[in-house]
Enzyme design. Structure first.
Site, short mmCIF file in Angstrom:
data_model
loop_
_atom_site.label_atom_id
_atom_site.label_comp_id
_atom_site.label_asym_id
_atom_site.label_seq_id
_atom_site.Cartn_x
_atom_site.Cartn_y
_atom_site.Cartn_z
CB CYS A 2 -0.70 0.01 1.22
SG CYS A 2 -2.00 -1.39 1.38
CD1 TRP A 75 -0.15 -6.05 -3.27
CD2 TRP A 75 -0.04 -6.48 -1.37
NE1 TRP A 75 0.49 -7.17 -3.39
CE2 TRP A 75 0.31 -7.50 -2.13
CE3 TRP A 75 -0.21 -6.92 0.23
CZ2 TRP A 75 0.73 -8.71 -1.59
CZ3 TRP A 75 0.11 -7.94 0.74
CH2 TRP A 75 0.58 -9.10 -0.26
CD GLU A 483 18.09 -12.52 -6.41
OE1 GLU A 483 17.37 -13.10 -5.35
OE2 GLU A 483 17.73 -11.55 -7.14
CE LYS A 487 14.75 -10.65 -9.25
NZ LYS A 487 15.27 -10.44 -7.88
CG HIS A 506 20.95 -36.57 -2.17
ND1 HIS A 506 21.22 -37.70 -1.69
CD2 HIS A 506 22.15 -35.78 -2.42
CE1 HIS A 506 22.55 -37.65 -1.47
NE2 HIS A 506 22.77 -36.79 -1.83
#
Ligand code: G6P
Length: 610
Positions: A2, A75, A483, A487, A506
């Site tokens: 917001c 929001w 990261e 993105k 694994h």
């Protein structure tokens, strides 16, 4: 998340409010609204779901006017994305309110207010603020008094601005947990949740502190602390560039910010690392004495900033000989943890206002950490003000929701912290000079790396129709793979997961087929041969790989593997350098998919609620 803008002036403030909201769009939102008061007390409220432009169109259509006004981008937290849930909320056509944060006891307040005869037009927690202030005003006294009496009834977080139709000469604002900044003009004053909103009208700001309530008129600002005592708060001259909100010819802010990285990393290093090495005192007054005592580092952050912390752990332990833990703020704050002796709490945040990171800092103070350091991009932010030490990353305003230049400047800051702590903990001469030299070469390396854009655009074409992907890295490239995956998720909505490549067998190896592209970050370091074995494991199972590799690493493109050569660089800066191609890959995939690159769906730039 917001955003708030408010103004008390003589002129019509509609354009100021709309421009302010546009400057806050980057934070992420789903609806927008404005309430305006004319000097005769006429109230106009307009709200729209969708973009600020829809609100601007409605304002133009209604020829809305007002010399006092409040505006908001919402929001959604409590109540769906609808016009009736959008702010401002009103009580009896008299009180209008905009609010960031969450009033946690709103159900109890709502029940009490309903009993008093108030009816609710929305599902929001915010509407309880409007009715509570209205109820307090009915008892007599000023708007200021009514707000002071009201805030003592609220539990949770708020940054709120309140306007009374019966007195258009002022707004009253209150801050607890959600930031507010007062902008000082000539014969007019402003309020916003973020100074960015007000840069076209002023550069002089007062950052409100926790618990402050303030009354703002055209010619005066009166601030009261949590106990109701009048207080003076420092006036700060902002040096953020006025045009930081422009795209400078780039198609998106994100692309502009990716390309700014060589410059902003240079700024981050300026006067902090010179030809002799780390410049003393760069972590602020009193820092040297604190850093000399540090035996352990606890890093706390969220999102991309957390990945910077994950990378820093490799550096602090490898080069500076300092043990380090890294944790997501929302986990740290709700579990019992052990405080190590002489432990430095390091928070990392682009905005300095992330609710969980701030709460973790406050908790850490209670837990007895030796000291706290904030690595942050916003001077004057809550995190900076509440930490013992701070280090500014100087990335400049970051508008794209997906963080790019903030991340690489955070990493740059961490390499400097590694040097500083290493000096007291036996960093080797070779490592110290290696990091210093690598930092000197970094801006130019980033420029070189941005030049490989064309190859990445081609790669994005092959990638854009996929639904899933895996990112692999080892050592300090593992957080870079994380990261890269973040993105891609954020802006292209492709499901992406990152693994430390040693973990491949694994579990994730079961996913490998030609529909699951595997992105590998492969600098030429001591883990290269191990990484190559992992690559062969993928190849043997028919996987398609996209490898970002040092030219010397001897990967060759073939039917199952596309190799993009990244310029050779020194090991300490490789995580920073390899971040760039992954940012570009996400960007070009998102471009092909036609998503809203700068404001991806459901996400917010600054998460000021937990
Ligand atoms: C949000 C943003 C991310 C950011 C994270 C932490 O999720 O969309 O880009 O990394 O918050 O924000 P901070 O301001 O604390 O770095």
């Amino acid at each position: 998340m917001c955003g708030i803008v408010g103004a008390v002036a003589e002129r019509n403030v509609v354009e100021i409010l709309l421009e302010g909201l546009k400057r806050l769009e980057y934070r992420g939102y789903d609806s927008a609204g404005v309430a305006l008061l004319q000097p005769n007390g006429t109230l106009t409220r307009l709200r729209k779901t969708g973009k600020v432009q829809a609100l601007a169109d409605a304002v133009a259509e209604h020829e809305a006017l007002g010399s006092t006004g409040i505006a908001h981008t919402r929001w959604a937290t409590h109540g769906g994305v609808t016009e009736y849930n959008a702010h401002p909320h009103c009580s009896n056509d008299r009180i209008s309110v905009v609010h960031n944060g969450i009033i946690e006891n709103y159900l109890a307040l709502r029940a009490g207010l309903t009993e008093q005869g108030y009816t609710f037009d929305s599902d929001t927690d915010t509407e309880t603020i409007a009715h509570t202030v209205h109820a307090e005003l009915q008892k007599g006294g000023s708007l200021l008094k009514a707000v002071q009496n009201s805030v003592s009834q609220f539990h949770g977080a708020y940054g709120t601005v309140i306007m009374d139709s019966e007195d258009p000469s002022r707004v009253v604002v209150a801050r607890s947990g959600s930031p507010l900044v007062i902008g000082l003009g000539l014969g007019e004053n402003f309020i916003a949740s973020d100074q960015m909103a007000l840069l076209p009208v002023t550069r002089r700001f007062i950052f409100l502190e926790e618990g402050d309530v303030a009354e703002i008129t055209r010619r005066s600002v009166s601030i009261f602390d949590v106990n109701g005592n009048p207080v003076e708060r420092e006036v700060v001259e902002s040096n953020i560039e006025h045009d930081a909100g422009d795209k400078a010819g780039y198609r998106h802010y994100m692309l502009k910010e990716i390309h700014e990285q060589p410059t902003v990393v240079r700024n981050t290093l300026q006067q902090r690392v010179d030809e002799r090495g780390l410049v003393p005192g760069i972590f602020g007054a009193g820092a040297e004495a604190i850093l000399a005592k540090v035996k352990h580092v606890q890093i706390i952050a969220c999102g991309t900033s957390y990945h910077a912390g994950m990378t820093a752990r490799y550096w602090l332990e490898q080069y500076a000989n300092v043990s380090c833990n890294v944790e997501i703020a929302s986990e740290f704050r709700y579990r019992k943890s052990v405080v190590y002796e002489n432990s430095l709490l390091v928070t990392i945040s682009q905005s300095g206002e992330t609710a969980d990171t701030l709460a973790a800092l406050r908790l850490a103070k209670e837990l007895g950490y030796m000291s706290s350091l904030a690595i942050c991009n916003v001077p004057g932010s809550s995190l900076v003000r509440e930490s013992d030490l701070s280090f500014m990353t100087r990335a400049g305003a970051e508008i794209g929701v997906a963080s790019t230049k903030a991340f690489t400047t955070q990493l740059t800051a961490f390499l400097m912290l590694t040097l500083a702590l290493g000096e007291h903990n036996g960093i080797s001469e070779a490592d110290s000079s290696g990091i210093v030299n690598a930092l000197h070469s970094l801006p130019a390396k980033l420029e070189e790396t941005l030049a490989i854009t064309q190859g990445i655009e081609d790669l994005a074409e092959e990638f854009a129709d996929k639904n899933h992907s895996l990112f692999l890295g080892r050592g300090d490239q593992y957080p870079i793979a994380m990261e890269g995956a973040l993105k891609l998720k954020e802006i292209s909505y492709i499901h992406a997961e990152a693994y430390a490549s040693g973990e491949l067998k694994h579990g994730p190896l079961a996913l490998i087929d030609e529909e699951m592209p595997v992105i590998v970050v492969a600098p030429n370091n001591e883990l290269l041969e191990k990484l190559k074995s992992n690559v062969e494991e993928v190849r043997a199972r028919g996987g398609i790989m996209y490898v970002f590799a040092d030219g010397d690493a001897n990967f060759a493109s073939d039917d199952t593997m596309r190799v993009i050569n990244v310029p050779h660089c020194a090991s300490p800066i490789a995580p920073i350098v390899y971040t760039l191609p992954l940012q570009l890959l996400s960007y070009y995939v998102a471009l092909i998919k036609g998503t809203d690159v700068d404001q991806p769906r459901n996400l917010a730039k600054s998460v000021t609620v937990e």
